[in-house]
Scaffold this motif. Sequence first.
Motif, mmCIF file in Angstrom:
data_model
loop_
_atom_site.group_PDB
_atom_site.id
_atom_site.type_symbol
_atom_site.label_atom_id
_atom_site.label_comp_id
_atom_site.label_asym_id
_atom_site.label_seq_id
_atom_site.Cartn_x
_atom_site.Cartn_y
_atom_site.Cartn_z
ATOM 1 N N LYS A 168 -4.607 -60.595 -77.793
ATOM 2 C CA LYS A 168 -3.448 -59.696 -77.662
ATOM 3 C C LYS A 168 -3.009 -59.597 -76.205
ATOM 4 N N SER B 12 -9.247 -63.085 -83.531
ATOM 5 C CA SER B 12 -8.168 -63.763 -84.242
ATOM 6 C C SER B 12 -6.879 -62.952 -84.260
ATOM 7 N N GLY B 13 -5.813 -63.642 -84.599
ATOM 8 C CA GLY B 13 -4.509 -63.004 -84.746
ATOM 9 C C GLY B 13 -3.448 -64.064 -84.955
ATOM 10 N N TYR C 296 0.546 -64.738 -83.961
ATOM 11 C CA TYR C 296 1.624 -64.298 -83.085
ATOM 12 C C TYR C 296 2.748 -65.315 -83.165
ATOM 13 N N GLU D 244 3.770 -59.831 -82.907
ATOM 14 C CA GLU D 244 2.511 -59.965 -83.615
ATOM 15 C C GLU D 244 2.822 -60.156 -85.090
ATOM 16 N N SER E 122 -10.018 -68.755 -81.054
ATOM 17 C CA SER E 122 -9.717 -67.835 -79.955
ATOM 18 C C SER E 122 -10.396 -68.237 -78.646
#
Length: 106
Positions: free
Chosen positions: A4, A37-38, A40, A53, A67
């Motif tokens: 983030k 994790s994520g 975007y 996001e 990541s």
Amino acid sequence: MTTKEIFNEMQKRMDQNPSKLVGLKGVFQFDIGGPDSGIYSVAIADGKAVVSEGPSPSADITIIMASNDFGDLIEGRLDPMAAFMGGKLKVNGDMMLAMQLQSLLA
């Protein structure tokens, strides 16, 4: 740096240096796996970029990485081409946009 925080910093850098975005148009989606994790998306048009996001319904390209590898890439410890050739960076979509990825991340 967390995933983030990386994307927040990416937004700041693009806002501060919009000249890097001139002539670039597309939606990059980053699918970051692993412990931090994520998903975007980065939408670029008219010399402006918006980092969001979550997944984009209109992504031109999807970048898939773990990541820890993504963090290494951003910090300059992992070469993008080496990451791609070694299977640490996967790309789905417009390969011409993928070639411009470095200017986004720098």
